[in-house]
Write a protein that holds these residues in place. Structure first.
Motif, PDB file in Angstrom:
ATOM      1  N   GLN A  38      42.212  45.350  40.023  1.00 47.90           N
ATOM      2  CA  GLN A  38      41.819  43.616  40.819  1.00 47.90           C
ATOM      3  C   GLN A  38      40.979  42.888  40.207  1.00 47.90           C
ATOM      4  OE1 GLN A  38      44.213  42.057  42.077  1.00 47.90           O
ATOM      5  NE2 GLN A  38      45.381  43.636  43.584  1.00 47.90           N
ATOM      6  N   ARG A  54      39.390  42.705  36.525  1.00 46.88           N
ATOM      7  CA  ARG A  54      40.208  42.150  35.153  1.00 46.88           C
ATOM      8  C   ARG A  54      39.241  43.053  34.306  1.00 46.88           C
ATOM      9  NH1 ARG A  54      42.428  40.941  32.251  1.00 46.88           N
ATOM     10  NH2 ARG A  54      41.687  39.044  30.907  1.00 46.88           N
ATOM     11  N   ASP A  86      45.408  35.324  38.152  1.00 47.72           N
ATOM     12  CA  ASP A  86      45.104  36.060  39.654  1.00 47.72           C
ATOM     13  C   ASP A  86      46.180  37.491  39.583  1.00 47.72           C
ATOM     14  OD1 ASP A  86      44.064  34.101  39.797  1.00 47.72           O
ATOM     15  OD2 ASP A  86      45.746  33.096  41.450  1.00 47.72           O
TER      16      ASP A  86
END
Ligand SMILES: [Zn+2]
Length: 337
Positions: free
Chosen positions: A24, A26, A280
């Motif tokens: 989560q 990146r 996202d």
């Protein structure tokens, strides 16, 4: 629909495990956290390590030898595996009866891996094709008017959700539907939620999965080639970026925790579009069997250097926007990263 059953409002499934939390965050360059190693697990009842001819250096393993294979890899930093079941002894049927039986090699090996490697994130490929007599990814029905058989979407997802639940109940952290039926992500999420597993199992959707010639060696590895026809009515045509984006959106809307593009190198434009359109979401890419075989054959002929070529391919995936890379090169990469 209440918040408790609306899968789009459920986020815990995407970060209950340390490796999922990394996903989560990146991941913009090659790292141990971003890699998943695909493993073929057979139903052999005697210890078996079997070379896969079409995937140089890759093997099929019986349940009882897998821990010994994985221990040195986990010690080097392996964070995640994705399991593929391969059956010879068990029966293949039209409705993939062996996909979720207690004798299924994936069902058997998950608790062993959980116990042996408590920190390892265990993903399970979720499909029917390795267990169906016809080798297709869904269940067929016959049209009473034309007597022609067709892939029955509802029957297929009903069966796929049953298999998902079995893997989840066996201890899988991530189920990864690769069948490409419409609506399966939402149905799987609902099945997990109503069975109390909604916040403890993630769904990594093979969302933009193209009908690709790059899968050739895999079908040999998993013994899952269709006995007739091809998969062009449920896997995406390579000409259509539009369908790929709609498939990604479909799966995001149905509550997928991770979206995937497959194959990798020939579809980097889709990876980039997925990253831009869904900033996202964790984005995974599968460096498929044909990509691996192509690189290995070139390296074996002295065309280029293995480490440089593989690292360049990983950098390309991350540059295009992927966080997570599924790759047969993982054992090699554990020594390099
Ligand atoms: Zn399949």
């Amino acid at each position: 629909m209440s918040a408790s059953t609306n899968q789009n409002l459920r986020l815990h499934s995407g970060f209950f495990h340390p490796t999922l939390r990394k996903w989560q965050s990146r991941l913009t360059s090659p790292s141990l956290d971003s890699l998943i190693y695909p493993l073929f697990v057979t139903d052999s009842d005697t210890p078996l390590v079997e070379q896969i001819e079409s995937l140089p250096g890759q093997k099929r393993y019986s349940v009882d030898v897998l821990v010994d294979l994985l221990r040195p890899l986990v010690e080097k930093g392996l964070k995640s595996v994705i399991l593929f079941g391969v059956i010879n002894r068990l029966t293949k049927t039209a409705d993939a009866l062996s996909a979720d039986s207690d004798e299924n090699p994936v069902v058997k090996v998950i608790p062993i891996l959980r116990k042996s490697f408590p920190d390892l994130l265990i993903c399970c490929d979720l499909c029917l094709c390795a267990y169906t007599s016809h080798g297709h990814c869904g269940i067929f029905s016959e049209d009473p008017n034309s007597n022609e058989s067709y892939i029955d979407n509802q029957k297929s997802i009903d069966r796929i959700t049953e298999v998902a639940l079995k893997y989840a109940q066996s201890g899988a952290h991530v189920v990864a539907p690769s069948d490409m039926m419409d609506g399966r992500v939402g149905a799987i999420k609902q099945k997990l939620i109503v069975n109390g597993l909604g916040s403890r199992v993630a769904v990594m959707a093979y969302s933009a999965k193209f009908a690709s010639s790059f899968y050739g060696p895999f079908r040999d590895a998993a013994k899952s080639a269709p006995s007739f026809g091809d998969r062009s009515t449920y896997q995406l045509p390579c000409t259509s970026a539009g369908l790929a984006m709609r498939a990604l959106k479909r799966d995001v809307d149905e509550g997928a925790d991770v979206i995937m593009i497959k194959p990798g190198m020939p579809y980097l434009d889709i990876v980039r579009s997925a990253r831009d359109r869904f900033p996202d979401m964790p984005v995974a890419v599968y460096q498929v069997s044909g990509e691996y075989a192509m690189l290995m054959h070139a390296v074996n002929k002295g065309t280029f250097d293995l480490e440089k070529a593989v690292m360049e391919s990983l950098i390309a995936f991350h540059r295009a926007g992927a966080d997570i890379v599924i790759s047969y090169f993982v054992p090699f990469l554990l020594d390099k990263l």
